[in-house]
Write a protein that holds these residues in place. Sequence first.
Motif, PDB file in Angstrom:
ATOM      1  N   GLU A  47       0.630  -1.135   0.141  1.00  6.54           N
ATOM      2  CA  GLU A  47      -0.191   0.196   0.348  1.00  6.54           C
ATOM      3  C   GLU A  47       1.103   1.389  -0.313  1.00  6.54           C
ATOM      4  O   GLU A  47      -0.094   2.114  -0.843  1.00  6.54           O
ATOM      5  CB  GLU A  47      -0.680  -0.128   1.643  1.00  6.54           C
ATOM      6  CG  GLU A  47      -2.190   1.298   1.533  1.00  6.54           C
ATOM      7  CD  GLU A  47      -2.827   1.266   3.010  1.00  6.54           C
ATOM      8  OE1 GLU A  47      -2.989   0.320   3.035  1.00  6.54           O
ATOM      9  OE2 GLU A  47      -2.098   1.470   3.518  1.00  6.54           O
ATOM     10  N   MET A  48       1.962   1.392   0.774  1.00  8.46           N
ATOM     11  CA  MET A  48       2.833   2.471   0.846  1.00  8.46           C
ATOM     12  C   MET A  48       3.794   2.449  -0.446  1.00  8.46           C
ATOM     13  O   MET A  48       3.511   3.190  -1.067  1.00  8.46           O
ATOM     14  CB  MET A  48       3.951   1.817   1.767  1.00  8.46           C
ATOM     15  CG  MET A  48       4.660   3.224   2.124  1.00  8.46           C
ATOM     16  SD  MET A  48       6.477   3.387   3.268  1.00  8.46           S
ATOM     17  CE  MET A  48       7.509   1.721   2.111  1.00  8.46           C
ATOM     18  N   LEU A  49       3.592   1.503  -0.754  1.00 11.42           N
ATOM     19  CA  LEU A  49       4.533   1.842  -2.229  1.00 11.42           C
ATOM     20  C   LEU A  49       3.836   2.650  -3.475  1.00 11.42           C
ATOM     21  O   LEU A  49       3.647   2.978  -4.123  1.00 11.42           O
ATOM     22  CB  LEU A  49       5.162   0.447  -3.136  1.00 11.42           C
ATOM     23  CG  LEU A  49       5.955  -0.012  -2.262  1.00 11.42           C
ATOM     24  CD1 LEU A  49       6.325  -1.652  -2.646  1.00 11.42           C
ATOM     25  CD2 LEU A  49       7.494   0.230  -2.063  1.00 11.42           C
ATOM     26  N   ASP A  50       2.300   2.093  -3.457  1.00 11.92           N
ATOM     27  CA  ASP A  50       1.595   2.550  -4.128  1.00 11.92           C
ATOM     28  C   ASP A  50       0.961   3.683  -4.114  1.00 11.92           C
ATOM     29  O   ASP A  50       1.291   4.376  -5.105  1.00 11.92           O
ATOM     30  CB  ASP A  50      -0.020   1.978  -4.128  1.00 11.92           C
ATOM     31  CG  ASP A  50      -0.575   1.841  -4.975  1.00 11.92           C
ATOM     32  OD1 ASP A  50      -0.017   2.271  -6.586  1.00 11.92           O
ATOM     33  OD2 ASP A  50      -1.534   2.373  -4.727  1.00 11.92           O
ATOM     34  N   ARG A  51       0.596   4.355  -3.081  1.00 14.06           N
ATOM     35  CA  ARG A  51       0.720   6.258  -1.948  1.00 14.06           C
ATOM     36  C   ARG A  51       1.751   6.533  -2.781  1.00 14.06           C
ATOM     37  O   ARG A  51       1.273   7.769  -2.850  1.00 14.06           O
ATOM     38  CB  ARG A  51      -0.028   5.363  -0.866  1.00 14.06           C
ATOM     39  CG  ARG A  51      -1.060   4.997  -0.546  1.00 14.06           C
ATOM     40  CD  ARG A  51      -1.726   5.205   0.190  1.00 14.06           C
ATOM     41  NE  ARG A  51      -2.094   6.593   1.573  1.00 14.06           N
ATOM     42  CZ  ARG A  51      -2.460   7.098   2.525  1.00 14.06           C
ATOM     43  NH1 ARG A  51      -2.052   5.895   3.440  1.00 14.06           N
ATOM     44  NH2 ARG A  51      -2.599   7.904   2.689  1.00 14.06           N
ATOM     45  N   ALA A  52       2.900   6.208  -2.356  1.00 13.43           N
ATOM     46  CA  ALA A  52       4.011   7.163  -1.922  1.00 13.43           C
ATOM     47  C   ALA A  52       4.463   6.941  -3.665  1.00 13.43           C
ATOM     48  O   ALA A  52       6.213   6.839  -3.616  1.00 13.43           O
ATOM     49  CB  ALA A  52       4.960   6.598  -1.484  1.00 13.43           C
ATOM     50  N   HIS A  53       3.798   6.281  -4.794  1.00 15.24           N
ATOM     51  CA  HIS A  53       4.431   6.621  -5.253  1.00 15.24           C
ATOM     52  C   HIS A  53       6.326   5.852  -6.417  1.00 15.24           C
ATOM     53  O   HIS A  53       6.569   5.894  -6.815  1.00 15.24           O
ATOM     54  CB  HIS A  53       4.792   7.585  -6.742  1.00 15.24           C
ATOM     55  CG  HIS A  53       3.114   8.633  -6.334  1.00 15.24           C
ATOM     56  ND1 HIS A  53       1.763   7.707  -7.056  1.00 15.24           N
ATOM     57  CD2 HIS A  53       2.387  10.059  -5.917  1.00 15.24           C
ATOM     58  CE1 HIS A  53       1.050   9.506  -6.527  1.00 15.24           C
ATOM     59  NE2 HIS A  53       2.077   9.806  -5.792  1.00 15.24           N
ATOM     60  N   GLY A  54       5.991   4.539  -4.907  1.00 14.09           N
ATOM     61  CA  GLY A  54       7.202   3.505  -5.273  1.00 14.09           C
ATOM     62  C   GLY A  54       8.130   4.284  -4.843  1.00 14.09           C
ATOM     63  O   GLY A  54       9.653   2.975  -4.701  1.00 14.09           O
ATOM     64  N   GLY A  55       7.784   4.939  -3.553  1.00  6.36           N
ATOM     65  CA  GLY A  55       8.925   5.588  -2.754  1.00  6.36           C
ATOM     66  C   GLY A  55       8.978   3.989  -1.700  1.00  6.36           C
ATOM     67  O   GLY A  55       8.551   3.703  -1.405  1.00  6.36           O
ATOM     68  N   THR A  56      10.499   4.000  -1.523  1.00  4.28           N
ATOM     69  CA  THR A  56      10.545   2.493  -0.711  1.00  4.28           C
ATOM     70  C   THR A  56      11.206   2.696   0.807  1.00  4.28           C
ATOM     71  O   THR A  56      11.552   1.873   1.385  1.00  4.28           O
ATOM     72  CB  THR A  56      11.862   1.247  -1.370  1.00  4.28           C
ATOM     73  OG1 THR A  56      13.240   2.853  -1.435  1.00  4.28           O
ATOM     74  CG2 THR A  56      10.821   1.460  -2.881  1.00  4.28           C
ATOM     75  N   THR A  57      12.151   3.779   0.444  1.00  2.00           N
ATOM     76  CA  THR A  57      12.311   4.777   2.184  1.00  2.00           C
ATOM     77  C   THR A  57      11.360   4.711   3.512  1.00  2.00           C
ATOM     78  O   THR A  57      10.170   5.320   2.721  1.00  2.00           O
ATOM     79  CB  THR A  57      12.915   6.086   1.905  1.00  2.00           C
ATOM     80  OG1 THR A  57      12.518   6.562   1.262  1.00  2.00           O
ATOM     81  CG2 THR A  57      14.500   5.266   1.433  1.00  2.00           C
ATOM     82  N   VAL A  58      11.408   4.976   4.599  1.00  7.79           N
ATOM     83  CA  VAL A  58      10.293   4.968   5.775  1.00  7.79           C
ATOM     84  C   VAL A  58      11.159   6.310   6.119  1.00  7.79           C
ATOM     85  O   VAL A  58      12.390   6.106   6.437  1.00  7.79           O
ATOM     86  CB  VAL A  58      10.173   3.884   6.673  1.00  7.79           C
ATOM     87  CG1 VAL A  58       9.280   3.056   5.580  1.00  7.79           C
ATOM     88  CG2 VAL A  58      11.297   2.702   6.656  1.00  7.79           C
TER      89      VAL A  58
ATOM     90  N   SER B 260      -3.088  13.413   1.388  1.00 13.11           N
ATOM     91  CA  SER B 260      -1.641  14.020   0.404  1.00 13.11           C
ATOM     92  C   SER B 260      -0.581  13.673   0.947  1.00 13.11           C
ATOM     93  O   SER B 260       0.522  13.478   1.547  1.00 13.11           O
ATOM     94  CB  SER B 260      -1.829  15.613   0.394  1.00 13.11           C
ATOM     95  OG  SER B 260      -2.375  15.621   0.114  1.00 13.11           O
ATOM     96  N   HIS B 261       0.589  13.158  -0.016  1.00 10.15           N
ATOM     97  CA  HIS B 261       2.045  12.469  -0.058  1.00 10.15           C
ATOM     98  C   HIS B 261       2.903  13.407   0.614  1.00 10.15           C
ATOM     99  O   HIS B 261       3.551  14.598  -0.108  1.00 10.15           O
ATOM    100  CB  HIS B 261       2.412  12.196  -0.597  1.00 10.15           C
ATOM    101  CG  HIS B 261       4.127  10.727  -0.480  1.00 10.15           C
ATOM    102  ND1 HIS B 261       4.751  11.199  -1.193  1.00 10.15           N
ATOM    103  CD2 HIS B 261       4.548  10.420   0.643  1.00 10.15           C
ATOM    104  CE1 HIS B 261       5.974  10.575  -1.435  1.00 10.15           C
ATOM    105  NE2 HIS B 261       5.743   9.945  -0.071  1.00 10.15           N
ATOM    106  N   VAL B 262       3.538  13.905   1.754  1.00 16.10           N
ATOM    107  CA  VAL B 262       4.289  14.788   2.057  1.00 16.10           C
ATOM    108  C   VAL B 262       5.699  14.041   2.268  1.00 16.10           C
ATOM    109  O   VAL B 262       7.064  15.226   1.160  1.00 16.10           O
ATOM    110  CB  VAL B 262       4.183  14.981   3.982  1.00 16.10           C
ATOM    111  CG1 VAL B 262       5.054  15.853   4.459  1.00 16.10           C
ATOM    112  CG2 VAL B 262       2.954  16.114   3.939  1.00 16.10           C
ATOM    113  N   GLY B 263       6.015  13.092   2.077  1.00 12.93           N
ATOM    114  CA  GLY B 263       7.584  12.428   2.688  1.00 12.93           C
ATOM    115  C   GLY B 263       8.103  11.591   2.652  1.00 12.93           C
ATOM    116  O   GLY B 263       7.333  11.356   3.967  1.00 12.93           O
ATOM    117  N   GLY B 264       8.857  12.167   3.353  1.00 10.61           N
ATOM    118  CA  GLY B 264       9.551  11.649   4.652  1.00 10.61           C
ATOM    119  C   GLY B 264      10.145  12.759   5.605  1.00 10.61           C
ATOM    120  O   GLY B 264       9.717  13.448   5.663  1.00 10.61           O
ATOM    121  N   SER B 265      10.928  12.026   6.632  1.00  9.33           N
ATOM    122  CA  SER B 265      11.645  12.819   7.503  1.00  9.33           C
ATOM    123  C   SER B 265      12.109  14.260   7.524  1.00  9.33           C
ATOM    124  O   SER B 265      11.310  15.317   7.662  1.00  9.33           O
ATOM    125  CB  SER B 265      12.387  11.994   8.598  1.00  9.33           C
ATOM    126  OG  SER B 265      12.613  13.520   9.684  1.00  9.33           O
TER     127      SER B 265
END
Length: 85
Positions: free
Chosen positions: A43-54, A62-67
């Motif tokens: 789910e995260m990969l889909d919502r974050a458009h492939g973003g793999t880091t946490v 709305s996707h903000v990004g990371g820390s």
Amino acid sequence: MAKVEIYTKAWCGYCARAKALLESKGIAFEEYDITMGGPKRDEMLDRAHGGTTVPQIFIDGSHVGGSDDLSALNRDGKLDAMLGL
């Protein structure tokens, strides 16, 4: 108040930093631990458009990004408005 979701993994310093920032503002958030993978990771990969880091952080969907992205929003004075503070 905004709905905040954060995807995390155990022993993640960046995750702890992002959560601490949100907690310092009194913001409740829904945390999804993806340490062991599973459907929430997909789910995260889909919502974050492939973003793999946490962490991967979402405010009102709305996707903000990371820390670092969350910290930059706070530093630039934009985070409070997004959070409805």
